[in-house]
Each structure stands twice: as C-alpha cells, then as structure tokens.
Design a protein around this motif. Structure first.
Motif: not given
Length: 117
Positions: A9-20
């Motif tokens: 929502h802030e326009g920051v690119a993030v991965y669709k799936q998280s990783y550990a």
C-alpha cells in the motif's frame, strides 16, 4: 513470466511469498538495500516493464556469431554482432565480417557441384 513481486500500500516492492533467512530464521518480504537500491525494487521494475510490453528481448547479443547468405555472390559471410541500436524505425543490429566462406551451389544446367557451369 509469472510475477514474483508486488507493491504494498506504500508502493514498496515486496515478494509475493515470504522467505526465511537460513541464518536467523526470520521471515522477509524483500531483500535489504545494500547501498544501490534493493534487488527487490529492481526485479519489480523489470516485471512492470514486461507487463507494459516495454521490455525488449533481443534475438542476439553483442559478440554473437551470425551468418549472412549472399545469394548473388554465392557466399556465406560469417559475422560478429558489433552493435545494437534502437531508433524511431525499430532495432538495428550491425555485424562485421569475420571471414567469408564460399559455398558451392549445384548448377541447374549440369547437375554438378561446380559453380562455374
């Protein structure tokens, strides 16, 4: 290509799936910025260009070997791609001669492999 990133929502690119993290086990949704921008932002930018049909995939790269057939002189010219330019008319790919390989064309009249007939 299946998209690996999205924008929050802030326009920051993030991965669709998280990783550990292998070391600490912490869950992440983006790679850290190490001074020249986050790799997650770069990947998201390329994915957005592809979705907008603005990402150009070329059939070759500079340094590749290509062959040009000269039907008039009955030769195959071995060339190396030396530059690729984008103009208002499209993509121009330029190559320089490496060597000329003469080919023998079967004469229609005599049925021999001698190109002088």
């Amino acid at each position: 290509m299946k998209r690996l990133t999205t924008r929050n929502h802030e326009g920051v690119a993030v991965y669709k799936q998280s990783y550990a993290c292998d070391r600490c086990g912490e869950t992440f949704y983006r790679l850290p910025d190490l001074g020249d921008g986050s790799p997650t932002d770069s990947l998201a930018a390329y994915e957005e260009l592809e979705e907008q049909d603005k990402l150009l995939k070329l059939p070759c790269k500079i340094g590749d070997i290509v062959y040009e057939v000269d039907f008039i002189d009955e030769q195959i010219e071995k060339k190396r791609i030396c530059s690729i330019e984008i103009s208002e008319y499209g993509v121009d790919i330029f190559a320089r001669d490496i060597q000329q390989v003469e080919i023998w064309i079967r004469s229609k009249k005599s049925g021999t492999g001698d190109k002088n007939n």
